[in-house]
Structure formats: structure tokens, C-alpha cells
Design a protein around this motif. Structure first.
Motif, PDB file in Angstrom:
ATOM      1  N   HIS A 152       0.919  -0.886  -0.239  1.00  0.00           N
ATOM      2  CA  HIS A 152      -0.210   0.071  -0.252  1.00  0.00           C
ATOM      3  C   HIS A 152       1.567   1.386   0.246  1.00  0.00           C
ATOM      4  O   HIS A 152       2.022   1.384   0.293  1.00  0.00           O
ATOM      5  CB  HIS A 152      -0.688   0.113   1.297  1.00  0.00           C
ATOM      6  CG  HIS A 152      -2.064  -0.965   1.927  1.00  0.00           C
ATOM      7  ND1 HIS A 152      -2.879  -0.886   0.630  1.00  0.00           N
ATOM      8  CD2 HIS A 152      -1.823  -2.512   1.699  1.00  0.00           C
ATOM      9  CE1 HIS A 152      -3.726  -2.002   0.695  1.00  0.00           C
ATOM     10  NE2 HIS A 152      -2.937  -2.382   1.898  1.00  0.00           N
ATOM     11  N   ASP A 160       0.036   5.351   0.484  1.00  0.00           N
ATOM     12  CA  ASP A 160      -1.424   6.734   0.535  1.00  0.00           C
ATOM     13  C   ASP A 160      -2.450   5.984   0.294  1.00  0.00           C
ATOM     14  O   ASP A 160      -3.325   6.682   0.281  1.00  0.00           O
ATOM     15  CB  ASP A 160      -0.682   7.809  -1.027  1.00  0.00           C
ATOM     16  CG  ASP A 160       0.615   8.300  -0.349  1.00  0.00           C
ATOM     17  OD1 ASP A 160       0.789   8.266   0.644  1.00  0.00           O
ATOM     18  OD2 ASP A 160       1.095   8.306  -1.872  1.00  0.00           O
ATOM     19  N   GLY A 161      -2.330   4.409   1.501  1.00  0.00           N
ATOM     20  CA  GLY A 161      -3.575   4.339   1.266  1.00  0.00           C
ATOM     21  C   GLY A 161      -4.124   3.328  -0.173  1.00  0.00           C
ATOM     22  O   GLY A 161      -5.569   2.465   0.372  1.00  0.00           O
ATOM     23  N   THR A 162      -3.582   2.992  -0.616  1.00  0.00           N
ATOM     24  CA  THR A 162      -3.842   2.495  -2.122  1.00  0.00           C
ATOM     25  C   THR A 162      -3.448   1.415  -2.479  1.00  0.00           C
ATOM     26  O   THR A 162      -2.198   1.727  -2.336  1.00  0.00           O
ATOM     27  CB  THR A 162      -3.797   3.058  -3.310  1.00  0.00           C
ATOM     28  OG1 THR A 162      -5.010   4.718  -2.807  1.00  0.00           O
ATOM     29  CG2 THR A 162      -4.764   2.304  -4.524  1.00  0.00           C
ATOM     30  N   GLN A 163      -4.188   0.222  -2.416  1.00  0.00           N
ATOM     31  CA  GLN A 163      -3.000  -0.702  -3.026  1.00  0.00           C
ATOM     32  C   GLN A 163      -1.906  -0.786  -4.241  1.00  0.00           C
ATOM     33  O   GLN A 163      -3.125  -0.106  -5.003  1.00  0.00           O
ATOM     34  CB  GLN A 163      -3.988  -2.201  -3.068  1.00  0.00           C
ATOM     35  CG  GLN A 163      -3.282  -3.240  -3.326  1.00  0.00           C
ATOM     36  CD  GLN A 163      -3.733  -4.658  -3.235  1.00  0.00           C
ATOM     37  OE1 GLN A 163      -5.458  -5.158  -2.593  1.00  0.00           O
ATOM     38  NE2 GLN A 163      -3.019  -6.266  -3.432  1.00  0.00           N
ATOM     39  N   HIS A 164      -1.200  -1.241  -4.201  1.00  0.00           N
ATOM     40  CA  HIS A 164      -0.051  -1.202  -4.890  1.00  0.00           C
ATOM     41  C   HIS A 164       0.606  -2.597  -5.486  1.00  0.00           C
ATOM     42  O   HIS A 164       1.861  -2.424  -5.590  1.00  0.00           O
ATOM     43  CB  HIS A 164       0.907   0.255  -5.491  1.00  0.00           C
ATOM     44  CG  HIS A 164       0.733   1.261  -5.382  1.00  0.00           C
ATOM     45  ND1 HIS A 164       0.419   1.866  -6.670  1.00  0.00           N
ATOM     46  CD2 HIS A 164      -0.076   2.288  -4.209  1.00  0.00           C
ATOM     47  CE1 HIS A 164      -0.590   3.185  -6.070  1.00  0.00           C
ATOM     48  NE2 HIS A 164      -0.609   3.278  -4.670  1.00  0.00           N
ATOM     49  N   GLN A 170       6.428   2.697   0.599  1.00  0.00           N
ATOM     50  CA  GLN A 170       5.175   1.602   0.985  1.00  0.00           C
ATOM     51  C   GLN A 170       4.929   0.992   2.004  1.00  0.00           C
ATOM     52  O   GLN A 170       6.214   1.084   3.128  1.00  0.00           O
ATOM     53  CB  GLN A 170       5.424   0.830  -0.081  1.00  0.00           C
ATOM     54  CG  GLN A 170       5.494   1.459  -1.762  1.00  0.00           C
ATOM     55  CD  GLN A 170       6.867   1.778  -2.020  1.00  0.00           C
ATOM     56  OE1 GLN A 170       7.642   2.370  -0.914  1.00  0.00           O
ATOM     57  NE2 GLN A 170       6.987   1.889  -3.272  1.00  0.00           N
TER      58      GLN A 170
END
Length: 132
Positions: free
Chosen positions: A61, A63-67, A92
Motif C-alpha cells: 500500500h 498513501d492508502g491505495t493497494q499497489h 510503501q
């Protein structure tokens, strides 16, 4: 056969990572300044070839988004070993770790890259144990 150290394996992996063994979805961001980028899955498999143990995968993750996902190893004695952790240079966070079973036979994804990385490591160290 001359015994290897963990440092020998680490050095062989680091000398073998390249854009052609990087995950296709990470190649645009791969570079010599961060050679571990996009190599966690096949690196974890090679460490598993040598030491056995468990494969662990977690969610990445930023900034709060899954990558995507990150792979590492748990050795048979319970020690967790993550050879590619330094690839995360932008803050991350890896969460939701779980043990996954290694698929038998050729991998459904990244088989050619795994074989290429394994061949390069063998060129540095000599024969590796056969994949489990």
C-alpha cells in the motif's frame, strides 16, 4: 563443493537482477538505483529452492491505495527473510501477510524470468537444489 554463505546468495541475486527479470508491470520503474524493484516473487522462489520453508505474500500500500503484492520467505526455523525489502523507497507499507503454497511445476506467471534469474544465480554460485 565450496559452502556458500547467506551473503554469497544475496550477492548472486543482486548481481543477477535486471530489467529482463523484473516483473513486466514494474519494468517502467526499474533501474540500477533500485535493482530489487519487481523481483520479490522470483527471488523468494529461489530462496525457497535453497532453504525450503514457506512463501509469504502481503499487500503493498502507498498513501492508502493497494499497489500490488510483495513476496518473501519464512525459513524452516521460523526466521523471516526478505531479500528485496529495500525496493520500497517511497514509503510503501506491506500488510495482510499470509503463507501461500508454492505451485507445483512450472509457474503460471513469470516462469521464464524465474528460469533466467535462477540460471544467473547458478552462474555465480554453482548448482542450486532443484525446485520443490
Amino acid at each position: 563443493m565450496i559452502p556458500w554463505s547467506l551473503l554469497d546468495l544475496d550477492n548472486a541475486l543482486r548481481a543477477s537482477w535486471a530489467v529482463d527479470t523484473c516483473s513486466p508491470d514494474d519494468q517502467a520503474d526499474w533501474g540500477p538505483g533500485n535493482p530489487a524493484w519487481g523481483h520479490c516473487d522470483i527471488t523468494a522462489l529461489i530462496v525457497n529452492d535453497v532453504f525450503g520453508g514457506d512463501l509469504i505474500v502481503g499487500e503493498v500500500h502507498l498513501d492508502g491505495t493497494q499497489h500490488g503484492f510483495h513476496w518473501w520467505n519464512r525459513l524452516p526455523n521460523g526466521v523471516e527473510l526478505d531479500v528485496t525489502r529495500e525496493q520500497f523507497q517511497r514509503g510503501q507499507v506491506v500488510t495482510a501477510a499470509r503463507v501461500v503454497e508454492r505451485p507445483p511445476g512450472p509457474l503460471p506467471r513469470r516462469w521464464e524470468e524465474y528460469l533466467l534469474l535462477r540460471e544467473r544465480v547458478i552462474n555465480h554460485l554453482g548448482p542450486l537444489p532443484e525446485p520443490v
